[in-house]
Design an enzyme around this catalytic site. Sequence first.
Site, PDB file in Angstrom:
ATOM      1  N   ARG A 112     -15.807 -24.671 -71.779  1.00  0.00           N
ATOM      2  CA  ARG A 112     -15.387 -23.446 -72.465  1.00  0.00           C
ATOM      3  C   ARG A 112     -14.121 -23.722 -73.272  1.00  0.00           C
ATOM      4  O   ARG A 112     -13.155 -24.269 -72.763  1.00  0.00           O
ATOM      5  CB  ARG A 112     -15.142 -22.349 -71.424  1.00  0.00           C
ATOM      6  CG  ARG A 112     -14.725 -21.020 -72.002  1.00  0.00           C
ATOM      7  CD  ARG A 112     -14.807 -19.926 -70.960  1.00  0.00           C
ATOM      8  NE  ARG A 112     -13.758 -19.990 -69.952  1.00  0.00           N
ATOM      9  CZ  ARG A 112     -13.600 -19.094 -68.981  1.00  0.00           C
ATOM     10  NH1 ARG A 112     -14.463 -18.091 -68.856  1.00  0.00           N
ATOM     11  NH2 ARG A 112     -12.618 -19.212 -68.116  1.00  0.00           N
ATOM     12  N   ASP A 117     -19.059 -17.432 -76.541  1.00  0.00           N
ATOM     13  CA  ASP A 117     -20.478 -17.756 -76.466  1.00  0.00           C
ATOM     14  C   ASP A 117     -21.319 -16.476 -76.343  1.00  0.00           C
ATOM     15  O   ASP A 117     -21.139 -15.691 -75.430  1.00  0.00           O
ATOM     16  CB  ASP A 117     -20.696 -18.657 -75.250  1.00  0.00           C
ATOM     17  CG  ASP A 117     -22.061 -19.287 -75.207  1.00  0.00           C
ATOM     18  OD1 ASP A 117     -23.054 -18.546 -75.248  1.00  0.00           O
ATOM     19  OD2 ASP A 117     -22.138 -20.522 -75.123  1.00  0.00           O
ATOM     20  N   HIS A 186     -16.591 -23.665 -82.004  1.00  0.00           N
ATOM     21  CA  HIS A 186     -16.749 -23.147 -83.360  1.00  0.00           C
ATOM     22  C   HIS A 186     -17.167 -24.247 -84.327  1.00  0.00           C
ATOM     23  O   HIS A 186     -18.156 -24.112 -85.056  1.00  0.00           O
ATOM     24  CB  HIS A 186     -15.441 -22.502 -83.814  1.00  0.00           C
ATOM     25  CG  HIS A 186     -15.478 -21.975 -85.222  1.00  0.00           C
ATOM     26  ND1 HIS A 186     -16.221 -20.877 -85.582  1.00  0.00           N
ATOM     27  CD2 HIS A 186     -14.856 -22.416 -86.354  1.00  0.00           C
ATOM     28  CE1 HIS A 186     -16.051 -20.643 -86.877  1.00  0.00           C
ATOM     29  NE2 HIS A 186     -15.244 -21.559 -87.361  1.00  0.00           N
ATOM     30  N   TYR A 478     -24.520 -18.170 -83.032  1.00  0.00           N
ATOM     31  CA  TYR A 478     -24.976 -16.860 -82.566  1.00  0.00           C
ATOM     32  C   TYR A 478     -26.183 -17.082 -81.661  1.00  0.00           C
ATOM     33  O   TYR A 478     -27.256 -16.520 -81.869  1.00  0.00           O
ATOM     34  CB  TYR A 478     -25.349 -15.948 -83.739  1.00  0.00           C
ATOM     35  CG  TYR A 478     -24.212 -15.615 -84.672  1.00  0.00           C
ATOM     36  CD1 TYR A 478     -22.889 -15.736 -84.270  1.00  0.00           C
ATOM     37  CD2 TYR A 478     -24.457 -15.176 -85.967  1.00  0.00           C
ATOM     38  CE1 TYR A 478     -21.849 -15.429 -85.129  1.00  0.00           C
ATOM     39  CE2 TYR A 478     -23.415 -14.849 -86.830  1.00  0.00           C
ATOM     40  CZ  TYR A 478     -22.110 -14.986 -86.408  1.00  0.00           C
ATOM     41  OH  TYR A 478     -21.077 -14.673 -87.256  1.00  0.00           O
TER      42      TYR A 478
END
Length: 531
Positions: A112, A117, A186, A478
Site C-alpha cells: 500500500r 485502490d 499511481h 480504476y
Amino acid sequence: MKTPYSLLNLIVAVNFLLVLQASQSLSSNTNDDYDFLDCLIHKSDDPDSISRVIYTPSNSSYTSVLQFSINNLRFTSPTTPKPRFIVTPVRESQIQTLVYCSKKHGIEIRTRSGGHDFEGLSYVSQLPFVILDLINLKAVTVDIQTTTAWVQAGATLGELYYGIAQKSPNLGFPGGVWYALGLGGHVSGGGYGTMRRKYGLAADNVIDAQFINANGKILDRKSMGEDLFWAIRGGGGSSFGIILSWKIKLVPVPETVTVFSVDRTLEQNLTKIIHKWQYVAPKTDKDLDIRVVMFSVINPSTGNRTIRATFETLFLGGINRLLVLMQEEFPELGLTREDCTEVSWIESVVVGSSFTNGEPLEILLNRTAMPKNSFKGKSDFATNPISEDGFEGIWEFYNDKIEAGMALLVLTPYGGKMDEIPESVIPFPHRLGSLYMIEYLVVWDGNETSPHISWIRSLYSYMSSYVSSSPRRAYLNYNDLDLGVGKTYAEAGKTWGSNYFKDNFNRLVKVKTMADPGNFFKHEQSIPTRF
C-alpha cells in the site's frame, strides 16, 4: 552498557510472544505468527528497529494504522478480512526481510502506498496476508540541474508537487489531480493528470526505478532489464514486486497558468454543450485540458432534479490566449474573463484538488484533508462521439434511477501527446483512437453496497453501445473486479487482461513468468504466469 545483539533478539522475541498470547483474534494461529515474527527478527540487521514497525491486531495502534490509508470505506466493515500484520518500514532492508519471511511462511504481501485502490486490493486479501505500508518511505529529492527527481513510492502526489515547487516555479510533473494519491501505485498503473495532453502519462516520464523482486534483491533499470522496466510502468508494479522509488523527468511549466471551473445545467443547454465538447476537447491545443465532471443536483429555482456539469480547466498560458482559443473553438460554453483566474502551476494543483477557499500550499502535505466515503468505480473509453440521444439516456439514469448517495460521471479528454505515443511503449495501451476516458463513480455513506453498486452496473450496461468494444477497454488504476478474477493465464486473458492492456497483456505475462515464476506477488487481478 550496550545490550548484546543475541540478548536483544531474545528480548524482542519474548515481547512479541507475549503480545501474541494476549491476542484472542490470533489464538489459532499463534505458532505460525510467532514463527513469522521470529523470522523477521532473526533475519533483520536491526531487530529492535524492525520490531517498532510491526503491528498485530493486539497492538493498540493496529486499527488506526490499518484504517489511516483506507480511503474506500467499503473495506472497513467487521467482515472484511484483516491482515495478520502491518509493517511500516523506515528502510529498504526491512522490506527485503519481509519478502524473505513472507515467502518462507506462505503469507501474502499486499503493498500500500496511498490506499486509493478502488477494490481494496492493496490492503485486503482472502488468504493470510501482511500489509506492507510504505507511508514512511516518502522522500522527494529534486535535482534542478538535471530536471529530474527521485521520489520514494510512499510519497503522495501533493508531497511531490510541493517539493518541486520549493525548488522551481517553472517545473512540474504530469501526475494526477488528486493530491493524496501515493506515487507507487499511481505511476505503476498508468496514472494521468491535467498535463497528459501536453506531456503524456506519469509513467511516460519515468526514467529509472528502484524495485525489490521476489528474491528480495534491489534492482534499478539497468539490473532489472528493459522488459521488467517496461512492465512496471503501467502494468501494475504489485504484480512483479515492490516499487521503492521512481526517478522521474520533470517538465517545464509557465510561471502563469489559467484555471476556470464553469457550471452548466440541462436548463442551460448542457446536452448540446457536452455534445460539442467531444469534438473540441481531444483536438484543441495541447496546452488546454477541459475535463467535465457531471452529477445530479436539485435546481434551486424549480425544486426539480437536474444534471449539472462542471467544466474544469488547466491552461498552460495566460487568460488572453485562452479566451481567444475558446471563442474560436468552443463558444458554446460561453466562457468569460471573469470565469478565469491566473495562478502559478503549484496553485493550480491546490485548486485542482478541490481546495478553493484560499488554502496554503502546505495543504498538499496533509494526508487527511479529504473526506473518506464508500465508493464503487468503473471506467470506459469513448472512441466515437456519443449522440445527444445517448446523453439523454444517461440523464435518465441520474434523474430517475439513482439511489441515495452521489454519482459522478467524469469525462477526461485525450488527444495531443496521448495520440503521439504508440500503445506498446509502456503497458498502458489506451492512446490513439481514444477521444476521452469515462469514469463512473458512485459514493455513499456507510457500508451498505447493494443499491449503489447495482445502479452503477446498470449504467455501465447501458453505455456498452457507446464506448470501445472487442475489447471493451478499462483503466487499470480504476480497477474493477466486475471484469473478472482470473487466476490463470487463460482465465485472465479471457476477462480483464485484454480490457486493461489489449495486446500488451501477453508481453506482461511473459515478463511475469521470467521475473516471478513462482507467482509470489499476486492478487485478484495480478498478471499471471504463463504456466
